[in-house]
Design a protein around this motif. Structure first.
Motif, PDB file in Angstrom:
ATOM      1  N   GLN B   9      78.659  56.616  11.984  1.00  0.00           N
ATOM      2  CA  GLN B   9      77.250  56.294  12.241  1.00  0.00           C
ATOM      3  C   GLN B   9      76.998  54.845  11.818  1.00  0.00           C
ATOM      4  O   GLN B   9      77.450  54.427  10.752  1.00  0.00           O
ATOM      5  N   LYS B  12      76.115  53.839   8.283  1.00  0.00           N
ATOM      6  CA  LYS B  12      77.073  54.102   7.211  1.00  0.00           C
ATOM      7  C   LYS B  12      78.079  52.970   7.025  1.00  0.00           C
ATOM      8  O   LYS B  12      78.941  53.037   6.142  1.00  0.00           O
ATOM      9  N   ARG B  36      79.540  59.621  22.243  1.00  0.00           N
ATOM     10  CA  ARG B  36      78.933  60.832  21.711  1.00  0.00           C
ATOM     11  C   ARG B  36      79.979  61.925  21.567  1.00  0.00           C
ATOM     12  O   ARG B  36      80.975  61.965  22.281  1.00  0.00           O
ATOM     13  N   GLN B  39      76.993  65.702  18.911  1.00  0.00           N
ATOM     14  CA  GLN B  39      75.609  65.336  18.630  1.00  0.00           C
ATOM     15  C   GLN B  39      74.855  65.067  19.929  1.00  0.00           C
ATOM     16  O   GLN B  39      75.358  64.415  20.830  1.00  0.00           O
ATOM     17  N   LYS B  58      77.366  53.765  18.081  1.00  0.00           N
ATOM     18  CA  LYS B  58      78.286  54.111  16.994  1.00  0.00           C
ATOM     19  C   LYS B  58      78.987  52.845  16.533  1.00  0.00           C
ATOM     20  O   LYS B  58      78.980  51.834  17.242  1.00  0.00           O
ATOM     21  N   GLY B  87      77.694  64.479  14.123  1.00  0.00           N
ATOM     22  CA  GLY B  87      77.361  63.083  14.402  1.00  0.00           C
ATOM     23  C   GLY B  87      77.936  62.142  13.359  1.00  0.00           C
ATOM     24  O   GLY B  87      77.888  60.937  13.525  1.00  0.00           O
ATOM     25  N   ASP B  88      78.507  62.677  12.283  1.00  0.00           N
ATOM     26  CA  ASP B  88      79.092  61.816  11.250  1.00  0.00           C
ATOM     27  C   ASP B  88      80.250  60.987  11.795  1.00  0.00           C
ATOM     28  O   ASP B  88      80.496  59.891  11.325  1.00  0.00           O
ATOM     29  N   GLY B  89      80.960  61.551  12.764  1.00  0.00           N
ATOM     30  CA  GLY B  89      82.033  60.778  13.397  1.00  0.00           C
ATOM     31  C   GLY B  89      83.400  61.391  13.211  1.00  0.00           C
ATOM     32  O   GLY B  89      83.549  62.557  12.802  1.00  0.00           O
TER      33      GLY B  89
END
Lengths: 448, 113
Positions: B9, B12, B36, B39, B58, B87-89
């Motif tokens: 994200q 972050k 994506r 999410q 992202k 969605g954190d990755g």
């Protein structure tokens, strides 16, 4: 032999241009200074000239207001269309537009060609048009209106019209739609003016006229590839907000300047303009706050512009509180138009030229018939709320005539251009973007 | 040698950079990307028209590490980028065949650090 023929043709062309130049140059700017010519007011003249400059700046603001709303690949096409209109329509106005709009009346329908190339128009004031300023000042102020009106239509055909078609369309539209309607409403002897319809600064001539033309051409041209399924997000909303701010700023020239004198009416129009824009911006934001949970910058900017549009015909005839009601009403109707009516009917008015200018213009012209007050402007008339229902009817008639005329003639011009040179860019050109395909340029580079 | 690609994200990035630095990992390439996973896109509103974009912004981080730094790299990205929500990755790890430092011509592990 061929060469000689070419040379002959060239000579003939030069002779033609020279003779045209003689026609245009004789007399121009040399209107006689007779002793009994009206006195020029320095205050009024400086105010009208400054206002003309402000109105020109509106077209620049409009370019950025619209430019921010398109995709990156089309930014230059919008800026170019708006900028080119400044060039194209200025020339048309000087050569033909001014005389067709304001020249000696021909049956209430159109101005005569007596002032072609501004022959006979000059430094002396005209008794009909701003009698305390040189007619040149009035002419150039009005010229800026002629410039911005076709530029407003750009919002409807953004991202898909061929540049050549745009130029041809705009010129024909100026001759066949703008100039006649301008004469009807503002020309001495124009039939709508004679009838008593009020239009202080161009709600009918500029906004309804352009708004209806926008709707027509959006329909004739068809939807953008991928609309409405694919997401077509604005690429630079900061541009849009900046553009809206410039429009607001320039609108003081548009509305207050329309008093054609640095007087109380101008001050009143200035205050009404600001009041309407402010109330309309708040209203649009509030609608979004309630309906979408968040107010948006785009919505607030759009609302302010919708308010400015609606107060245009009313500016010199209403007080500040009436102006705020007119502005708020414009945001409500504009929101309904762009958020509900447009998707329901399915036309692709890309940047809501109709939704904002057409709808706001119609509302403003009718609202003038509701709120106008001779207490504000003794030279105007009373509206329905001041006990004169007839004014509302006159306003309605003015609106109806403009809508019908603009609708029919714009449709004919659009169809003619489409059948001859084609209105629409090739699908592949549209997909690659108009900047690259129409102008061989990019607005933004990837590196550097 | 390993090549680590992490999709995180955007908000972050600073935390991840900080965590990597604490473990002595300073070299990286960062790019803004669209993408994506599970999410959903964020819904945007333009003049009353709702648009749910499929792709989200992202950040893509690329790091080349020697094997003994791999765990530290993964651990710091993982802990710093984690919120526990979708969605954190993701973190991808590749074998790295060769690394050449252009300025000196050094190759292999020496060239990485």
């Amino acid at each position: 032999m061929e060469k000689r023929e070419g040379g002959y043709r060239m000579k003939r062309a030069i002779a033609l241009i020279a003779s045209l130049a003689v026609v245009f140059m004789s007399d121009s700017a040399m209107a006689e200074h007779t002793v009994d010519s009206l006195p020029v007011s320095a205050g009024d003249t400086s105010f009208v000239l400054m206002s003309a400059a402000l109105v020109l700046f509106m077209t620049v603001g409009l370019a950025f207001f619209y430019g921010g709303l398109v995709r990156r690949k089309n930014i230059l096409s919008i800026l170019m269309q708006c900028f080119f209109v400044m060039c194209l329509l200025s020339v048309q106005w000087i050569l033909f537009g001014y005389t067709l709009s304001f020249g000696p009346d021909k049956g209430g329908i159109i101005g005569g060609l007596d002032w072609i190339g501004l022959r006979g128009v000059g430094l002396a004031p005209s008794p009909d048009y701003g009698s305390t300023v040189p007619q040149f000042a009035f002419m150039v102020f009005q010229g800026m209106f002629a410039v911005i009106t076709p530029a407003l239509i750009v919002g409807a055909f953004a991202e898909r019209m061929k540049f050549s078609a745009f130029c041809v369309f705009s010129i024909f539209w100026a001759f066949l739609v703008y100039n006649p309607v301008c004469h009807w409403v503002w020309g001495a002897g124009g039939f709508l003016a004679e009838m008593g319809a009020l239009d202080f600064a161009g709600g009918t001539v500029v906004h309804i006229n352009a708004g209806i033309a926008a709707l027509v051409i959006a329909i004739v041209l068809g939807k953008r590839a991928g609309y409405p399924g694919r997401s077509i997000p604005p690429h630079n909303l900061p541009f849009t907000v900046l553009g809206a701010g410039i429009l607001w700023f320039g609108w003081f020239g548009f509305n207050a300047g329309s008093a054609l004198a640095a007087d109380g009416i101008a001050a009143g129009a200035f205050v009404a303009t600001n009041s309407a824009a402010a109330a309309a911006g708040i209203t649009w934001a509030l609608i979004e706050w309630i309906r979408e949970k968040n107010p948006t910058t785009l919505g607030t900017a759009t609302g302010a512009v919708a308010g400015l549009v609606a107060v245009t015909p009313a500016a010199g005839f209403v007080g500040p509180v009436s102006a705020m009601i007119i502005g708020a009403g414009s945001s409500i109707l504009g929101y309904i138009a762009v958020a509900y009516i447009k998707p329901a009917l399915g036309y692709d008015d890309s940047l809501d030229a109709f939704g904002v200018h057409g709808v706001g213009g119609i509302w403003g012209a009718l609202a003038t018939g509701l709120f106008a007050s001779t207490a504000v402007n003794p030279g105007g008339a009373n509206g329905l709320f001041m006990g004169n229902p007839k004014q509302l009817w006159l306003q309605f008639a003015g609106v109806a005539v403009t809508i019908i005329y603009s609708l029919i003639v714009t449709f004919i011009i659009a169809k003619l251009v489409d059948k001859t040179i084609g209105l629409r860019a090739e699908l592949r050109d549209e997909q690659m973007g108009l900047d690259l395909t129409q102008h061989h340029e990019s607005g933004y580079t990837v590196l550097d | 040698m390993k090549y680590v690609i992490a999709m995180i994200q955007p908000e972050k990035l600073e935390d991840v950079q900080c965590a990597l630095k604490q473990k002595g990992i300073n070299l990286m390439t960062v790019s803004q990307v669209m993408g994506r996973g599970r999410q959903q896109g964020i819904t945007r509103v333009y003049r009353g028209r709702k648009e749910s974009g499929d792709l989200l912004k992202k950040i893509k981080i690329e790091i080349a590490v020697n094997d003994d730094y791999l765990e530290a790299a993964i651990e710091s990205i993982n802990s710093a980028a984690k919120t526990g929500k979708i969605g954190d990755g993701k973190i991808f790890v590749f074998e790295l065949e060769q690394c050449i430092r252009i300025s000196s011509g050094e190759t292999g592990s020496v060239a990485i650090g």
